[in-house]
Each structure stands twice: as C-alpha cells, then as structure tokens.
Scaffold this active site. Structure first.
Site, PDB file in Angstrom:
ATOM      1  N   LYS A 174       0.842  -1.198   0.000  1.00  0.00           N
ATOM      2  CA  LYS A 174       0.000   0.000   0.000  1.00  0.00           C
ATOM      3  C   LYS A 174       0.885   1.259   0.000  1.00  0.00           C
ATOM      4  O   LYS A 174       2.099   1.165   0.174  1.00  0.00           O
ATOM      5  CB  LYS A 174      -0.949  -0.016   1.207  1.00  0.00           C
ATOM      6  CG  LYS A 174      -1.837  -1.262   1.278  1.00  0.00           C
ATOM      7  CD  LYS A 174      -2.908  -1.279   0.191  1.00  0.00           C
ATOM      8  CE  LYS A 174      -3.442  -2.655  -0.082  1.00  0.00           C
ATOM      9  NZ  LYS A 174      -4.670  -3.049   0.563  1.00  0.00           N
TER      10      LYS A 174
HETATM   11  C1  LIG Z   1      -5.655  -4.093   0.940  1.00  0.00           C
HETATM   12  C2  LIG Z   1      -7.093  -3.853   0.945  1.00  0.00           C
HETATM   13  C3  LIG Z   1      -7.904  -4.246   2.012  1.00  0.00           C
HETATM   14  C4  LIG Z   1      -7.438  -5.142   3.121  1.00  0.00           C
HETATM   15  O1  LIG Z   1      -6.372  -4.687   3.848  1.00  0.00           O
HETATM   16  P1  LIG Z   1      -5.428  -5.729   4.608  1.00  0.00           P
HETATM   17  O2  LIG Z   1      -4.557  -4.851   5.434  1.00  0.00           O
HETATM   18  O3  LIG Z   1      -4.678  -6.499   3.582  1.00  0.00           O
HETATM   19  O4  LIG Z   1      -6.301  -6.608   5.456  1.00  0.00           O
HETATM   20  C5  LIG Z   1      -9.240  -3.887   1.984  1.00  0.00           C
HETATM   21  N1  LIG Z   1      -9.768  -3.188   0.970  1.00  0.00           N
HETATM   22  C6  LIG Z   1      -9.026  -2.815  -0.083  1.00  0.00           C
HETATM   23  C7  LIG Z   1      -9.673  -2.010  -1.168  1.00  0.00           C
HETATM   24  C8  LIG Z   1      -7.676  -3.146  -0.139  1.00  0.00           C
HETATM   25  O5  LIG Z   1      -6.956  -2.769  -1.199  1.00  0.00           O
END
Ligand SMILES: *Cc1c(COP(=O)(O)O)cnc(C)c1O
Length: 382
Positions: free
Chosen positions: A189
């Site tokens: 991210k």
């Molecule tokens: C990455 C992501 C999540 C989940 O996050 P995690 O930290 O991997 O549990 C939820 N929604 C979206 C749109 C994502 O890209």
C-alpha cells in the site's frame, strides 16, 4: 527467485535506515505493544487526516473493516452496499458479520468508482451501511453527496481508504467523509508496514466503541497498569484483539513522513504513463478528474482492448521481466461467491474485470522504467 526474478516489479518498498532504526529503537526500549509509538502514530495520523479526527491503529485493513461494521451494529437481517469492483475483504467481512452484501456497479469505463446511481438503486429499508472504496487512490465522485444521503436516511457510511491515504476532495481528506475510515498498511500500500491498519472517526462515541472492539472490550490498557495508573479493568462490551504492536507503529511513523512526497511522485509517474499511452489501444481510467480532487495514485490500472488475450499479455511482460497484476478478479468467479452474485447485475464491472491489467507503480520507480513498461505493453498488444 524473489528479489531478482523481475527487472521491474509491480511494487517496491520505499524503506531505508529510518525504518531500520525505528524498529531497532523499539526493540532496545523493551516495550512491545500499545505504548508510546502507537500513541505517536495515532496522533500523527489524526493530524494528517485533519483536526478532530480520532485514530486507532489496528492489525490490518480487514480488521479495520470488521470493527467498523461491528461498531455500526451491522448484523443479520441487514444489507450493506459495497462496490462490485473491489478487493474481496469488503465482501468477506459483510458476510462474516451475518449481513447481506449488495453490489453497486462501477460508473463507467473511465470512472471505475461505484456509481451513485447504482448505489441509490440498491438502497432498501434493510440498508444498514454503505462501504465506499476510492479505487486506485482516486476519490469517489460525489462523496459529499453520498455522505449527505447516508445522513438523511440514517445509513452508516464506511470509507475503505486502503488505496487512498492522503487523497482529498475540496481539501477534505478521504477517510473523514463517513462514520468510520478504514486504512490498510499492507506491504504494497502507499504507506507500507507489512501488516497494519487504522480506523478513523470524528465521532467520540464511535471512537470509544472502536477502542473496545480493538482490545477485548477492556477499559484500561496494560501500559496504564504498568505505570500504576490503573489496578484492574472492566469489560464494557465483547471485543477482539486487533491491536498493532510498537515495532509496526514505529515503521508507520517513518512511512507517514514519506507518504506525501511518495504520493506526489506516484502522480508524476502516472502522468508519464498517460502521455506514453495516449492515443494507443491501451486506455487508462480516471482521465477526467475534477480539479478539486487530489488522487494518491495507489496503482496503475489499464484497460486492454476488447478480445485481447490477457494471459498472453501478462506472459509477454513477464518475458521482459515486468510484473503485472489484476485488480480485481470479480467476486462471481470465486468458489465462495458463485451463485451469490451475477456479472449481469454489474455489467460495467464485469467488462472492466475481464480486461483490466495493473502495471508497475511505486515512488522509487524511474521515468525510464515507465517507458520500458509502456513499450513492452504496446508491443505485446500489437
Ligand atoms: C488491501 C485492501 C484491504 C485489506 O487490507 P489488509 O490490510 O490487507 O487486510 C481492503 N480493501 C481494499 C480495497 C484493499 O486494497
């Protein structure tokens, strides 16, 4: 394998000595969970989102979404509207709290965010909450209108801000438009920790509930007892353990410092992709962004021409050492959701999912690398 398999990876961490020493300092300090680093990270993130925003660091983005649904009392008999085009975490958490997920289609082949028209069509007297996603870091159009609509109808609004930490609309930061904002700090991210997340809210009562949900419903922290500020604790409501630890919070602080410049750099690289691919058969969404929107360009999604053999394109890129990905495979293709959803109900999303491809994008990427990727994809299409 791993590190050297790709010439150009989909994503690379923007880590240096700062993250290393952040972790080393915590380990040397000997206090590993719910201490000063968490406090500092939550305060700094709250400032980043805007004055008056309460933040709680959590173990990941999915935990944040789960807590948001529980905090808004979403459960059996309730419906929750979510975008058809999103990561599976959104549909999973709705199912796991016993509610029914209802899909709203993407707006168009240019605007891949959930359409407000489709959203309005899906509202019933059972609609308890709506989850919006700012796909690829582009703020969803009409977020202010959606926020007002939810207020008028008494519907909870959860913002899944996993793609969009720092994105703004009219200077207001995404994650502050609804009841709860849910962030993810997964490795790939914009703010990378490995595993981590954040819940944000402007409502002090919701903040209190979120605090209980994060930590067993307990009314005092281990640190308070360690410092002699509390002897025991009460349990105010059933809760989970979705806490973040101090090492992660320290990395989060180092990464938060780098986030604004990283987001700007992503934008510059996206512009280069756009000018390289302009007029070609490979199109990029979100070409027409309103001038009052600031995107944070989480990923670089493109749309391949109709009837392109996507597997062959991915293979041709791989031959050149270029990694690509798909955001996202549609829910109706997953074993768990076969029969629950149909592509016919979300035709725009179905079209996007069938020919979407994500190309490399990360702040330390060079212009030359962008050019290489563009040349490779145009060659693969031709
Ligand atoms: C990455 C992501 C999540 C989940 O996050 P995690 O930290 O991997 O549990 C939820 N929604 C979206 C749109 C994502 O890209």
């Amino acid at each position: 394998m791993g590190k050297n398999m790709w010439n150009i990876q989909l994503f690379k961490l923007n880590f240096d000595d700062k993250e290393v020493s952040a972790v080393a300092n915590v380990v040397a300090g000997g206090w590993l969970s719910m201490g000063e680093e968490i406090n500092k990270f939550e305060t700094a993130f709250g400032t980043f989102l805007g004055d008056g925003t309460y933040c709680k660091a959590v173990s990941n983005g999915t935990a944040a979404l789960h807590m948001a649904l529980l905090a808004l009392d979403v459960g059996p008999g309730d419906e929750v509207i979510i975008p058809a085009l999103t990561f599976v975490a959104d549909v999973n958490v709705v199912n796991l709290v016993g509610a029914r997920p209802i899909l709203a289609d993407a707006t168009s082949l240019d605007d891949w965010n959930m359409s407000i028209g489709s959203l309005q069509d899906q509202i019933t007297d059972k609609t308890k909450a709506i989850i919006v996603v700012h796909y690829a870091g582009y703020p969803i159009n009409d977020i202010a209108k959606i926020s007002q609509l939810c207020k008028d109808k008494g519907i909870g609004l959860i913002e899944d801000v996993a793609h969009a930490p720092g994105a703004t609309v009219d200077g207001k930061v995404c994650g502050t438009f609804g009841d709860v904002g849910c962030f993810s700090f997964f490795s790939n991210k914009n703010l990378s920790i490995g595993e981590g997340g954040m819940v944000s809210t402007l409502d002090p009562e919701l903040n209190k509930k979120l605090g209980y949900l994060r930590s067993h419903g307990m009314t005092t922290l281990t640190l308070d007892r360690h410092k002699g500020r509390a002897i025991t604790y009460d349990v105010a409501q059933p809760g989970l353990n979705y806490r973040m630890d101090e090492m992660r919070a320290a990395i989060g602080l180092a990464q938060l410092d780098k986030l604004p410049a990283g987001n700007v750099r992503r934008g510059e690289l996206t512009d280069r992709y756009r000018s390289n691919l302009e007029g070609s058969p490979v199109t990029m969404p979100f070409e027409h962004q309103p001038s009052n929107f600031t995107s944070v360009y989480h990923i670089l999604p493109v749309l391949l021409p109709e009837k392109t053999d996507r597997v062959a394109v991915i293979g041709a890129l791989k031959e050149k050492g270029i990694q690509s990905s798909i955001h996202y495979p549609p829910f109706w293709d997953f074993t768990a959701y076969k029969g629950q959803f149909s592509p016919n109900d979300s035709p725009v999303t179905a079209d996007i999912c069938s020919r979407q491809l994500t190309l490399p994008l990360f702040p330390t990427m060079s212009e030359h690398e962008v050019d290489q990727v563009c040349n490779a994809i145009l060659e693969a299409i031709a």
